[in-house]
Design a protein around this motif. Structure first.
Motif, PDB file in Angstrom:
ATOM      1  N   UNK A 192       0.843  -1.194   0.000  1.00  0.00           N
ATOM      2  CA  UNK A 192       0.000   0.000   0.000  1.00  0.00           C
ATOM      3  C   UNK A 192       0.880   1.246   0.000  1.00  0.00           C
ATOM      4  N   UNK A 193       1.180   1.742  -1.185  1.00  0.00           N
ATOM      5  CA  UNK A 193       2.032   2.920  -1.295  1.00  0.00           C
ATOM      6  C   UNK A 193       1.305   4.196  -0.871  1.00  0.00           C
ATOM      7  N   UNK A 194      -0.023   4.171  -0.876  1.00  0.00           N
ATOM      8  CA  UNK A 194      -0.768   5.333  -0.389  1.00  0.00           C
ATOM      9  C   UNK A 194      -0.480   5.565   1.089  1.00  0.00           C
ATOM     10  N   UNK A 195      -0.544   4.479   1.863  1.00  0.00           N
ATOM     11  CA  UNK A 195      -0.252   4.594   3.295  1.00  0.00           C
ATOM     12  C   UNK A 195       1.210   4.967   3.502  1.00  0.00           C
ATOM     13  N   UNK A 196       2.103   4.350   2.722  1.00  0.00           N
ATOM     14  CA  UNK A 196       3.534   4.614   2.892  1.00  0.00           C
ATOM     15  C   UNK A 196       3.864   6.081   2.616  1.00  0.00           C
TER      16      UNK A 196
ATOM     17  N   UNK B 142       8.503   5.164  -4.215  1.00  0.00           N
ATOM     18  CA  UNK B 142       9.204   4.639  -3.043  1.00  0.00           C
ATOM     19  C   UNK B 142      10.551   5.316  -2.839  1.00  0.00           C
ATOM     20  N   UNK B 143      11.313   5.445  -3.901  1.00  0.00           N
ATOM     21  CA  UNK B 143      12.602   6.130  -3.815  1.00  0.00           C
ATOM     22  C   UNK B 143      12.418   7.614  -3.475  1.00  0.00           C
ATOM     23  N   UNK B 144      11.359   8.227  -4.009  1.00  0.00           N
ATOM     24  CA  UNK B 144      11.134   9.649  -3.749  1.00  0.00           C
ATOM     25  C   UNK B 144      10.803   9.901  -2.278  1.00  0.00           C
ATOM     26  N   UNK B 145       9.946   9.046  -1.698  1.00  0.00           N
ATOM     27  CA  UNK B 145       9.609   9.179  -0.277  1.00  0.00           C
ATOM     28  C   UNK B 145      10.851   8.975   0.584  1.00  0.00           C
TER      29      UNK B 145
END
Length: 541
Positions: free
Chosen positions: A283-287, A347-350
């Motif tokens: 869940x990348x929204x939550x991440x 993911x890398x940006x976060x």
């Protein structure tokens, strides 16, 4: 009482005196004058009473056991309130950490992540009350503090800050909790819950506070380094870490590295050099939301470390530098990741902007906005290189805790030796003290500060990693650090906690890496059953 007509012109002084005499001879005017005078006296008395009450409540001197009042016994209400607000912001980062880790993990281990983050917080609070704060922030020697256990015998204010002692405790507890939570990030998906409790006791109760005392304790050997009679007296300067790039993030990151090494990778995890790739987050929204919450909490982490709302310029500069470093790192991480996959990777940006936040945490008080952008931009590349390095070394770190916190914590600490702009010295309870500003290599300060930063960072990093490896191996010997193969394949949520985070849905194994044998997936049998049912339905049977 006769009225006095307005004549449209001002009276001379003699005329005013004459008029006053006439009025005082009249009973009505004498009564009026007495009432007016009494009212003014009563107003002054009420005003003085209010000032006395306010002074007593908010600016009173707090007396120690003896009758002598010291400067450190005076509670500064403004700085105490500022420290408490910052503590609440830092504690709010636990929500961000929980969401970040839950989003980057697989769906079948989400409850396990939630439970570990919550219980780590509760455990850390009790341990930091009992022994952690005493080890870290009380007076002792260069290696450990040994006063104020269970917060007994503590003064009303901490050192010369003027901040109420317990306000400093709650602020530093939030920092300790952050370090503990960082550790769990690299170990999700295969750590037993009892094993998590055991190593968390060691991290929150001993590793973080004792090693942290070296740099942040009132008499820590790295804090006093470079002074006559202390460690490396000829160096000429001490180790500096304003808000914790080393003390919080490097310690947390390298405890996480030790845990990931001892645990080994998750079952079915194939690395790039073996023809596989990372397991997909569920869940990348939550991440991503968790990452942004962490960014928001960082405005307590860094500006709050002044412990002084009176350092107006300082807290504004720190907040600005924190923002710019995160922005620069997010962009450079995004662009570097694009060169690897030709995709714009969230993911890398976060993890990129988190890397910038970690890096700026040490030098945020002493660098300029331009320096913050430059060191943050480097951090965005460092985190990407760190992820690739761990992949090549076959170390499984599901959320990137080691590159973000460990490696970028080191870079941020070193960066002070390059980018300290030579204008700012130390924060203070009433105003900053810029009489001895820090200057880095790029601002004419030479190598002295950089050497001190490298020495301090290296000592803490090596000590943390060595002790953490020992702790993890010892916990592993108990058989509780890693769950059984059967439990890991079944899923930690059901195996350890008896419930799925998403009970209304069928949790599939689509997040398994390419090349993973079907019989090793958790829901392979369930998928075959669904497939057979679909075939029968289509045929009308």
């Amino acid at each position: 009482m006769k009225p006095i007509a307005c004549r449209g012109e001002s009276l001379s002084l003699s005329q005013k005196i004459s008029r006053l005499g006439e009025r005082l001879r009249e009973p009505a005017w004498r009564k009026y004058g007495a009432t007016l005078l009494g009212g003014k006296i009563a107003g002054v008395a009420v005003t003085l009473a209010i000032m006395s009450v306010v002074t007593t409540l908010f600016f009173a001197k707090v007396f120690a056991a003896d009758s002598t009042v010291k400067a450190a016994d005076v509670v500064n209400p403004v700085n105490t309130a500022w420290t408490l607000v910052a503590a609440f912001l830092v504690f709010g980062m636990q929500v961000g950490f929980t969401m970040l880790e839950a989003g980057f993990c697989r769906s079948r281990e989400t409850v396990n992540v939630l439970m570990e983050c919550i219980v780590d917080t509760c455990l850390c609070g009790i341990l930091f009350y009992a022994i952690g704060f005493a080890f870290m922030f009380s007076h002792g020697n260069g290696f450990i503090g040994y006063h104020w256990f269970f917060l007994q015998g503590a003064p009303d204010t901490y050192e010369t800050t003027g901040v109420a002692f317990l306000a400093v405790w709650i602020f530093q507890f939030a920092f300790a909790d952050t370090c503990s939570t960082i550790t769990s990030g690299a170990m999700i998906g295969r750590t037993g819950f009892v094993g998590d409790l055991l190593y968390s006791i060691c991290v929150s109760g001993f590793i973080y506070p004792i090693i942290g005392h070296w740099a942040w304790g009132p008499d820590g050997f790295l804090a006093t380094m470079g002074s006559t009679g202390f460690f490396l007296p000829n160096l000429g300067t001490g180790f500096h870490d304003f808000a914790g790039s080393t003390v919080v993030h490097t310690i947390g990151g390298f405890v996480a590295l030790a845990g990931a090494i001892v645990l080994g990778p998750r079952l079915g995890r194939k690395f790039k050099r073996d023809g596989g790739g990372p397991m997909l987050p569920h869940d990348l929204t939550i991440a991503a939301s968790g990452g942004l919450l962490l960014w928001f909490g960082w405005y307590g982490f860094n500006p709050g470390s002044t412990l002084s709302a009176m350092d107006f310029v300082g807290i504004g500069r720190v907040a600005t530098n924190t923002t710019l470093a995160a922005c620069a790192a997010g962009l450079t991480a995004m662009m570097y990741a694009y060169t690897l996959s030709k995709k714009w990777d969230v993911g890398f940006t976060v993890n990129g902007f988190l890397a910038g936040l970690v890096a700026i945490t040490c030098p945020c008080y002493w660098v300029s906005p331009t320096g913050a952008i430059l060191l943050g931009g480097v951090a965005g590349v460092v985190v990407c290189l760190g992820v690739e390095l761990l992949e090549w070394l076959r170390i499984d770190d599901p959320i990137g805790a080691v590159p973000v916190h460990g490696l970028c914590g080191i870079w941020g600490t070193w960066s002070l030796g390059f980018f300290a702009c030579g204008k700012y010295g130390a924060t203070g309870p009433v105003a900053p003290d810029n009489s001895a500003p820090l200057a880095g290599l790029f601002y004419g300060g030479g190598w002295t500060l950089l050497k001190a930063q490298i020495i301090g960072s290296t000592i803490i990093t090596v000590a943390t990693f060595a002790v953490s490896l020992l702790v993890m191996y010892l916990v592993n010997l108990t058989g509780t650090l890693r769950v059984s193969e059967e439990g890991e394949l079944y899923g930690l949520d059901l195996h350890e906690h008896g419930i799925s985070a998403y009970p209304e849905y069928v949790i599939s194994s689509i997040g398994a890496p390419a090349g993973m044998p079907k019989e090793q997936t958790v829901h392979g049998e369930a998928r075959e059953t669904v497939s057979k049912f679909s075939t029968l339905s289509a045929s009308g049977d």
